[in-house]
Design a protein around this motif. Structure first.
Motif, PDB file in Angstrom:
ATOM      1  N   LYS A 166      33.273  39.556  49.336  1.00  0.00           N
ATOM      2  CA  LYS A 166      33.623  38.772  48.151  1.00  0.00           C
ATOM      3  C   LYS A 166      33.401  39.591  46.884  1.00  0.00           C
ATOM      4  O   LYS A 166      32.507  40.430  46.833  1.00  0.00           O
ATOM      5  CB  LYS A 166      32.750  37.507  48.065  1.00  0.00           C
ATOM      6  CG  LYS A 166      32.866  36.572  49.246  1.00  0.00           C
ATOM      7  CD  LYS A 166      31.914  35.391  49.071  1.00  0.00           C
ATOM      8  CE  LYS A 166      31.941  34.457  50.258  1.00  0.00           C
ATOM      9  NZ  LYS A 166      30.983  33.337  50.096  1.00  0.00           N
ATOM     10  N   THR A 168      34.051  39.025  42.273  1.00  0.00           N
ATOM     11  CA  THR A 168      34.409  38.068  41.230  1.00  0.00           C
ATOM     12  C   THR A 168      35.079  38.713  40.025  1.00  0.00           C
ATOM     13  O   THR A 168      35.368  38.041  39.043  1.00  0.00           O
ATOM     14  CB  THR A 168      33.165  37.310  40.738  1.00  0.00           C
ATOM     15  OG1 THR A 168      32.194  38.257  40.282  1.00  0.00           O
ATOM     16  CG2 THR A 168      32.558  36.467  41.840  1.00  0.00           C
ATOM     17  N   CYS A 173      40.375  36.412  40.418  1.00  0.00           N
ATOM     18  CA  CYS A 173      39.214  35.873  41.133  1.00  0.00           C
ATOM     19  C   CYS A 173      38.623  34.663  40.414  1.00  0.00           C
ATOM     20  O   CYS A 173      38.353  33.632  41.032  1.00  0.00           O
ATOM     21  CB  CYS A 173      38.150  36.957  41.298  1.00  0.00           C
ATOM     22  SG  CYS A 173      38.716  38.392  42.219  1.00  0.00           S
ATOM     23  N   THR A 174      38.423  34.804  39.107  1.00  0.00           N
ATOM     24  CA  THR A 174      37.796  33.708  38.360  1.00  0.00           C
ATOM     25  C   THR A 174      38.701  32.488  38.307  1.00  0.00           C
ATOM     26  O   THR A 174      38.229  31.371  38.152  1.00  0.00           O
ATOM     27  CB  THR A 174      37.452  34.153  36.924  1.00  0.00           C
ATOM     28  OG1 THR A 174      38.642  34.660  36.298  1.00  0.00           O
ATOM     29  CG2 THR A 174      36.395  35.236  36.927  1.00  0.00           C
ATOM     30  N   GLY A 179      36.667  30.424  43.230  1.00  0.00           N
ATOM     31  CA  GLY A 179      35.894  31.070  42.180  1.00  0.00           C
ATOM     32  C   GLY A 179      35.600  32.524  42.464  1.00  0.00           C
ATOM     33  O   GLY A 179      34.883  33.175  41.716  1.00  0.00           O
ATOM     34  N   TYR A 180      36.164  33.045  43.537  1.00  0.00           N
ATOM     35  CA  TYR A 180      35.968  34.449  43.876  1.00  0.00           C
ATOM     36  C   TYR A 180      37.150  34.931  44.722  1.00  0.00           C
ATOM     37  O   TYR A 180      37.868  34.134  45.319  1.00  0.00           O
ATOM     38  CB  TYR A 180      34.659  34.670  44.644  1.00  0.00           C
ATOM     39  CG  TYR A 180      34.548  33.863  45.924  1.00  0.00           C
ATOM     40  CD1 TYR A 180      35.126  34.307  47.105  1.00  0.00           C
ATOM     41  CD2 TYR A 180      33.858  32.658  45.945  1.00  0.00           C
ATOM     42  CE1 TYR A 180      35.032  33.568  48.273  1.00  0.00           C
ATOM     43  CE2 TYR A 180      33.759  31.904  47.112  1.00  0.00           C
ATOM     44  CZ  TYR A 180      34.340  32.369  48.269  1.00  0.00           C
ATOM     45  OH  TYR A 180      34.257  31.635  49.422  1.00  0.00           O
TER      46      TYR A 180
END
Length: 201
Positions: A166, A168, A173-174, A179-180
């Motif tokens: 993962k 970010t 991604c945001t 959220g990732y």
């Protein structure tokens, strides 16, 4: 001496018009340029995520070479740490059909695990979190004859390794629902040394 019109150069008005047209074209193309740069950066991060994932999977394959049981692969992995890890990535494919494997003799904290449960890797300015899950499943055929490795059942016991990476960084991604951004790989390892071969088609 008389000069022809071609020798006079541009007038101030012509220069201003040319600069204005150039600015209009540049401003119009700016979003396209920015989007192209963002896409290129996102692709570079994705490629780095793939490489990091493959490296973690290769660590497991090297350790699994020549093994006939799952125990050496999970040495140092405490059951509570493994349980927390499986919960963290429970929504990823394959996790729900994998029995978490741990070391009954391991101390909590899993600092001594031969294969770390979680690693933080930095590549090209981006931080990646790598989760390496190791468990077991049972390989069996479903109603249509397709082989599946499920959590329960009768059949050939397999070791399933799932690596979830993962990160970010970046708008992609945001802005994602999770959220990732993530990349994952899954592998089945057969520890049975007495394999049965068949020529049946």
């Amino acid at each position: 001496m008389h000069r022809s019109r071609s020798d006079r150069g541009f007038t101030l008005i012509e220069v201003i018009v040319a600069i204005t047209l150039l600015l209009v074209v540049t401003v119009a193309a700016l979003p396209l340029i920015i989007n192209s740069l963002q896409f290129s950066t996102a692709q570079q991060r994705q490629q780095a995520g793939v490489i990091v994932t493959q490296e973690a999977m290769e660590q497991v394959r090297v350790r699994a070479s020549g093994l006939t049981a799952v125990a050496p692969l999970v040495a140092g992995r405490h059951s509570s740490d493994v349980g927390a890890q499986f919960t963290r990535v429970s929504t990823h494919p394959g996790v729900a059909q994998t029995n978490a494997a741990s070391d009954p003799a391991a101390a909590s904290g899993s600092a001594a695990a031969l294969l770390p449960l979680q690693q933080n890797v930095r590549r090209d300015g981006t931080d990646y979190t790598v989760e390496t899950l190791i468990g077991t499943c049972t390989q069996q055929k479903n109603g249509t004859g397709e082989l599946r490795c499920l959590k329960t059942g009768t059949g050939n016991a397999m070791v399933r390794t799932i690596v979830v990476t993962k990160w970010t960084a970046g708008d992609a991604c945001t802005g994602s629902p999770a959220g990732y951004c993530s990349y994952e790989a899954m592998s089945l390892i057969n520890l049975d040394t007495d394999l049965e071969w068949s020529d049946a088609s």
